[in-house]
Design a protein around this motif. Structure first.
Motif, short mmCIF file in Angstrom:
data_model
loop_
_atom_site.label_atom_id
_atom_site.label_comp_id
_atom_site.label_asym_id
_atom_site.label_seq_id
_atom_site.Cartn_x
_atom_site.Cartn_y
_atom_site.Cartn_z
N VAL A 52 0.85 -1.21 0.00
CA VAL A 52 0.00 0.00 0.00
C VAL A 52 0.88 1.25 0.00
CG1 VAL A 52 -1.65 1.34 1.39
CG2 VAL A 52 -1.99 -1.12 1.08
N GLY A 53 1.91 1.24 0.84
CA GLY A 53 2.81 2.38 0.88
C GLY A 53 3.53 2.62 -0.44
N ILE A 54 3.91 1.53 -1.08
CA ILE A 54 4.56 1.65 -2.40
C ILE A 54 3.59 2.25 -3.41
CG2 ILE A 54 5.49 0.34 -4.35
CD1 ILE A 54 6.68 -1.60 -2.20
N LEU A 55 2.36 1.77 -3.42
CA LEU A 55 1.37 2.31 -4.36
C LEU A 55 1.10 3.79 -4.09
CD1 LEU A 55 -1.15 -0.66 -4.57
CD2 LEU A 55 0.49 0.11 -6.33
N GLY A 78 1.75 6.91 -6.55
CA GLY A 78 0.74 7.96 -6.80
C GLY A 78 1.34 9.35 -6.64
N MET A 79 2.20 9.50 -5.63
CA MET A 79 2.84 10.81 -5.44
C MET A 79 3.79 11.12 -6.60
SD MET A 79 3.51 11.08 -1.32
CE MET A 79 4.92 10.02 -1.38
N ALA A 80 4.45 10.09 -7.13
CA ALA A 80 5.36 10.31 -8.26
C ALA A 80 4.60 10.63 -9.54
CB ALA A 80 6.24 9.07 -8.46
N TRP A 81 3.46 9.95 -9.76
CA TRP A 81 2.68 10.17 -10.98
C TRP A 81 1.91 11.48 -10.95
CZ3 TRP A 81 0.60 4.51 -10.89
CH2 TRP A 81 1.57 3.66 -11.42
N PRO A 113 2.42 14.58 -8.90
CA PRO A 113 3.17 15.35 -7.90
C PRO A 113 2.38 16.48 -7.26
CG PRO A 113 4.26 15.43 -10.06
CD PRO A 113 3.05 14.58 -10.20
N ALA A 114 1.39 17.00 -7.95
CA ALA A 114 0.58 18.08 -7.37
C ALA A 114 -0.21 17.59 -6.17
CB ALA A 114 -0.37 18.64 -8.43
N GLU A 115 -0.45 16.28 -6.09
CA GLU A 115 -1.22 15.70 -4.99
C GLU A 115 -0.34 15.14 -3.87
OE1 GLU A 115 -4.54 15.84 -4.94
OE2 GLU A 115 -4.60 16.78 -6.91
N HIS A 116 0.96 15.41 -3.91
CA HIS A 116 1.84 14.78 -2.92
C HIS A 116 1.50 15.16 -1.49
CE1 HIS A 116 4.09 18.55 -2.76
NE2 HIS A 116 4.68 18.08 -1.68
N LEU A 117 0.98 16.36 -1.26
CA LEU A 117 0.61 16.76 0.10
C LEU A 117 -0.58 15.96 0.63
CD1 LEU A 117 1.08 20.63 -0.08
CD2 LEU A 117 2.59 18.93 0.97
N VAL A 118 -1.42 15.47 -0.28
CA VAL A 118 -2.55 14.64 0.12
C VAL A 118 -2.06 13.24 0.49
CG1 VAL A 118 -4.69 13.55 -0.68
CG2 VAL A 118 -4.17 15.91 -1.33
N TYR A 119 -1.18 12.69 -0.32
CA TYR A 119 -0.78 11.30 -0.15
C TYR A 119 0.39 11.08 0.82
CZ TYR A 119 -3.77 10.53 -4.16
OH TYR A 119 -4.84 10.48 -5.00
N ARG A 120 1.18 12.11 1.06
CA ARG A 120 2.39 11.93 1.88
C ARG A 120 2.09 11.39 3.29
NH1 ARG A 120 6.48 16.73 2.08
NH2 ARG A 120 4.54 17.75 2.59
N HIS A 172 1.04 7.77 2.93
CA HIS A 172 2.20 6.99 2.53
C HIS A 172 3.10 6.71 3.73
CE1 HIS A 172 5.85 5.99 0.22
NE2 HIS A 172 6.47 6.97 0.87
N ALA A 173 3.39 7.74 4.51
CA ALA A 173 4.26 7.59 5.68
C ALA A 173 3.65 6.65 6.72
CB ALA A 173 4.53 8.95 6.31
N HIS A 174 2.35 6.79 6.97
CA HIS A 174 1.70 5.92 7.96
C HIS A 174 1.59 4.47 7.47
CE1 HIS A 174 0.78 9.69 9.95
NE2 HIS A 174 0.57 8.97 11.04
N ALA A 175 1.35 4.29 6.19
CA ALA A 175 1.31 2.92 5.65
C ALA A 175 2.65 2.23 5.83
CB ALA A 175 0.90 2.93 4.18
N HIS A 176 3.73 2.97 5.60
CA HIS A 176 5.06 2.38 5.75
C HIS A 176 5.46 2.22 7.23
CE1 HIS A 176 6.57 1.59 1.81
NE2 HIS A 176 6.25 2.80 1.39
N LEU A 177 5.33 3.28 8.01
CA LEU A 177 5.84 3.22 9.39
C LEU A 177 4.94 2.43 10.33
CD1 LEU A 177 7.34 6.79 9.74
CD2 LEU A 177 8.53 4.63 9.38
N LEU A 178 3.66 2.76 10.35
CA LEU A 178 2.75 2.01 11.23
C LEU A 178 2.33 0.70 10.59
CD1 LEU A 178 0.44 4.78 12.70
CD2 LEU A 178 2.23 3.50 13.88
N GLY A 179 2.27 0.67 9.27
CA GLY A 179 1.86 -0.54 8.58
C GLY A 179 2.98 -1.54 8.46
#
Length: 138
Positions: free
Chosen positions: A18-21, A25-28, A30-37, A40-47
């Motif tokens: 999920v974090g990778i996806l 999404g943030m790479a594809w 980039p204007a939405e990176h503030l939404v997904y960041r 993304h961080a919680h999926a990786h760290l807590l997930g």
């Protein structure tokens, strides 16, 4: 290996994906990176990281301590509370931008995630307590 240990490790792998996806999404977009960041961080760290730690710790700490896990039932409940809470958090981080109730979902997810973490702390703490041997009186 106990089934709840396998479930934590499998959940860690799912959250890693999920974090990778979300990262893609943030790479594809980039204007939405503030939404997904945050999601993304919680999926990786807590997930990924936390679920892997939970699974491995539930497997090895009782063996290292030379005792049984305090509560297998609590570990199973912890699995569900932590994963439902994290799913709500990740969804809340994303949805809060578009729907009013996204913030509430984030709050509920955060509370469930914290409850799950305290379940883990309690269970491992109690597992590490020294074994009490009853003195036999003659």
């Amino acid at each position: 290996m106990e089934s709840f240990v396998r479930n934590f490790i499998r959940a860690a792998l799912v959250w890693f994906g999920v974090g990778i996806l979300l990262g893609l999404g943030m790479a594809w977009w980039p204007a939405e990176h503030l939404v997904y960041r945050p999601a993304h961080a919680h999926a990786h760290l807590l997930g990924f990281v936390s679920m892997m730690i939970f699974g491995v710790a539930y497997h090895v700490i009782p063996r290292f301590a030379g005792s049984n896990l305090e509560s297998r039932r609590l570990a199973v409940i912890h699995f569900w509370v932590a994963n439902v809470g994290l799913a709500a958090m990740v969804g809340g981080w994303i949805l809060r931008v578009w729907v009013r109730w996204g913030g509430a979902l984030l709050g509920v997810g955060g509370a469930l995630t914290a409850i799950g973490a305290f379940m883990f702390i309690y269970n491992i703490w109690r597992t590490l307590q020294p074994v009490r041997i009853q003195a036999l009186s003659k």
